[in-house]
Design a protein around this motif. Structure first.
Motif, PDB file in Angstrom:
ATOM      1  N   VAL A   1      29.325  45.537  68.082  1.00  0.00           N
ATOM      2  CA  VAL A   1      28.410  44.413  68.272  1.00  0.00           C
ATOM      3  C   VAL A   1      28.316  43.479  67.073  1.00  0.00           C
ATOM      4  O   VAL A   1      27.906  42.321  67.216  1.00  0.00           O
ATOM      5  CB  VAL A   1      26.999  44.914  68.667  1.00  0.00           C
ATOM      6  CG1 VAL A   1      27.042  45.675  69.965  1.00  0.00           C
ATOM      7  CG2 VAL A   1      26.381  45.758  67.569  1.00  0.00           C
ATOM      8  N   TRP A   2      28.670  43.973  65.879  1.00  0.00           N
ATOM      9  CA  TRP A   2      28.621  43.127  64.696  1.00  0.00           C
ATOM     10  C   TRP A   2      29.979  42.553  64.306  1.00  0.00           C
ATOM     11  O   TRP A   2      30.055  41.695  63.415  1.00  0.00           O
ATOM     12  CB  TRP A   2      28.036  43.907  63.505  1.00  0.00           C
ATOM     13  CG  TRP A   2      26.536  44.009  63.549  1.00  0.00           C
ATOM     14  CD1 TRP A   2      25.701  43.598  64.538  1.00  0.00           C
ATOM     15  CD2 TRP A   2      25.696  44.552  62.516  1.00  0.00           C
ATOM     16  NE1 TRP A   2      24.392  43.863  64.206  1.00  0.00           N
ATOM     17  CE2 TRP A   2      24.356  44.446  62.978  1.00  0.00           C
ATOM     18  CE3 TRP A   2      25.940  45.128  61.282  1.00  0.00           C
ATOM     19  CZ2 TRP A   2      23.271  44.890  62.225  1.00  0.00           C
ATOM     20  CZ3 TRP A   2      24.861  45.570  60.523  1.00  0.00           C
ATOM     21  CH2 TRP A   2      23.542  45.450  60.989  1.00  0.00           C
ATOM     22  N   GLY A   3      31.023  43.002  64.954  1.00  0.00           N
ATOM     23  CA  GLY A   3      32.352  42.471  64.651  1.00  0.00           C
ATOM     24  C   GLY A   3      32.427  40.958  64.736  1.00  0.00           C
ATOM     25  O   GLY A   3      32.962  40.295  63.831  1.00  0.00           O
ATOM     26  N   PRO A   4      31.897  40.346  65.826  1.00  0.00           N
ATOM     27  CA  PRO A   4      31.948  38.884  65.925  1.00  0.00           C
ATOM     28  C   PRO A   4      31.186  38.175  64.814  1.00  0.00           C
ATOM     29  O   PRO A   4      31.408  36.993  64.558  1.00  0.00           O
ATOM     30  CB  PRO A   4      31.300  38.608  67.293  1.00  0.00           C
ATOM     31  CG  PRO A   4      31.493  39.864  68.068  1.00  0.00           C
ATOM     32  CD  PRO A   4      31.375  40.965  67.053  1.00  0.00           C
ATOM     33  N   ALA A   5      30.272  38.886  64.139  1.00  0.00           N
ATOM     34  CA  ALA A   5      29.490  38.280  63.052  1.00  0.00           C
ATOM     35  C   ALA A   5      30.138  38.491  61.691  1.00  0.00           C
ATOM     36  O   ALA A   5      29.540  38.160  60.663  1.00  0.00           O
ATOM     37  CB  ALA A   5      28.072  38.853  63.047  1.00  0.00           C
ATOM     38  N   GLY A   6      31.355  39.053  61.653  1.00  0.00           N
ATOM     39  CA  GLY A   6      32.076  39.164  60.390  1.00  0.00           C
ATOM     40  C   GLY A   6      32.040  40.521  59.715  1.00  0.00           C
ATOM     41  O   GLY A   6      32.375  40.630  58.531  1.00  0.00           O
ATOM     42  N   PHE A   7      31.654  41.568  60.443  1.00  0.00           N
ATOM     43  CA  PHE A   7      31.675  42.917  59.875  1.00  0.00           C
ATOM     44  C   PHE A   7      33.006  43.590  60.203  1.00  0.00           C
ATOM     45  O   PHE A   7      33.444  43.598  61.347  1.00  0.00           O
ATOM     46  CB  PHE A   7      30.508  43.756  60.405  1.00  0.00           C
ATOM     47  CG  PHE A   7      29.204  43.459  59.729  1.00  0.00           C
ATOM     48  CD1 PHE A   7      28.691  44.305  58.759  1.00  0.00           C
ATOM     49  CD2 PHE A   7      28.497  42.312  60.046  1.00  0.00           C
ATOM     50  CE1 PHE A   7      27.489  44.022  58.115  1.00  0.00           C
ATOM     51  CE2 PHE A   7      27.298  42.012  59.416  1.00  0.00           C
ATOM     52  CZ  PHE A   7      26.793  42.870  58.444  1.00  0.00           C
TER      53      PHE A   7
END
Length: 242
Positions: free
Chosen positions: A179-185
């Motif tokens: 879920v945080w991949g798209p936010a740059g994690f």
């Protein structure tokens, strides 16, 4: 796609408001209500539903128990949990939930959840878990995703590292990566995710190997994930220079 939806919530005003919001969406013209887990199971025995919007904390048969019952059906409906706490997100993922909404539910997030039900396999919205609710005894702390420099797996929990301290939450690292991949994690190591925008540099050491330095601390980078992390860092630098 026209969906038949069941809303399961013991608090009457919350249940009615959610049902009202759902019927306002073109994909969900048929919405039924149940005031608890037992009532939901009885309704599920009288007909089929495409989706169940399910509260977690209810007296008697709670939301997780209802979800396990749904999993045993030959044609189970999509499950969307609607709850006030983030603490059950990992368990919800293990039960195959289509989405996980936090109360109070924003109309745009509800619309996204319905769209995911109507089109299985759709990507999670980028703002999922934009704020993590952390329970610490009698206190509740809200941690913004953008303030997290890196996340560290610790058993069934994840420790979120920020410039002001750390917070332990009951989530899985794999769920956060999704879920945080798209936010740059980005995965830096089997047990670590790092926020690309917080990485100041990479440092090679003789004892610990490659480390990604953030203001909140240093993150180990495994050989397996080093190349992908370096590529993401380079892409971030190029985007910043435009």
């Amino acid at each position: 796609m026209s969906l038949r939806v069941l809303v399961v919530e013991d608090e009457a005003s919350t249940r009615q408001e959610l049902a009202r919001m759902l019927t306002g969406l073109p994909e969900a013209p048929d919405v039924r209500e149940a005031d608890g887990g037992e009532a939901a199971v009885r309704l599920l025995g009288t007909g089929t539903f495409d989706a169940v919007f399910l509260d977690v904390s209810m007296p008697g048969l709670d939301g997780m128990a209802v979800a396990r019952v749904l999993r045993m059906l030959s044609r189970p409906p999509a499950i969307v949990f609607v709850t006030a706490s983030e603490r059950h997100a990992a368990e919800a993922g293990g039960l195959g939930a289509t989405d996980y909404l936090l109360k109070p539910v924003r109309p745009e997030r509800l619309a996204e959840a319905v769209a995911r039900v109507a089109a299985p396999g759709a990507a999670l919205p980028a703002d999922e878990l934009a704020v993590v609710q952390v329970e610490t005894g009698r206190h509740t702390v809200f941690v913004r995703r953008d303030d997290v420099h890196y996340a560290e797996a610790q058993g069934d929990y994840v420790r979120l590292h920020t410039a002001r301290g750390t917070h332990l939450v009951r989530l899985s690292l794999s769920h956060l990566e999704e879920v945080w991949g798209p936010a740059g994690f980005v995965r830096a190591h089997r047990g670590y995710l790092v926020a690309v925008h917080w990485v100041r540099d990479l440092r090679a050491t003789s004892s610990a190997g490659l480390l990604a330095r953030t203001p909140a601390g240093e993150v180990p980078v495994s050989r397996r994930h080093a190349r992908a992390l370096k590529e993401r860092l380079m892409a971030a630098v190029r985007d910043a220079a435009r």
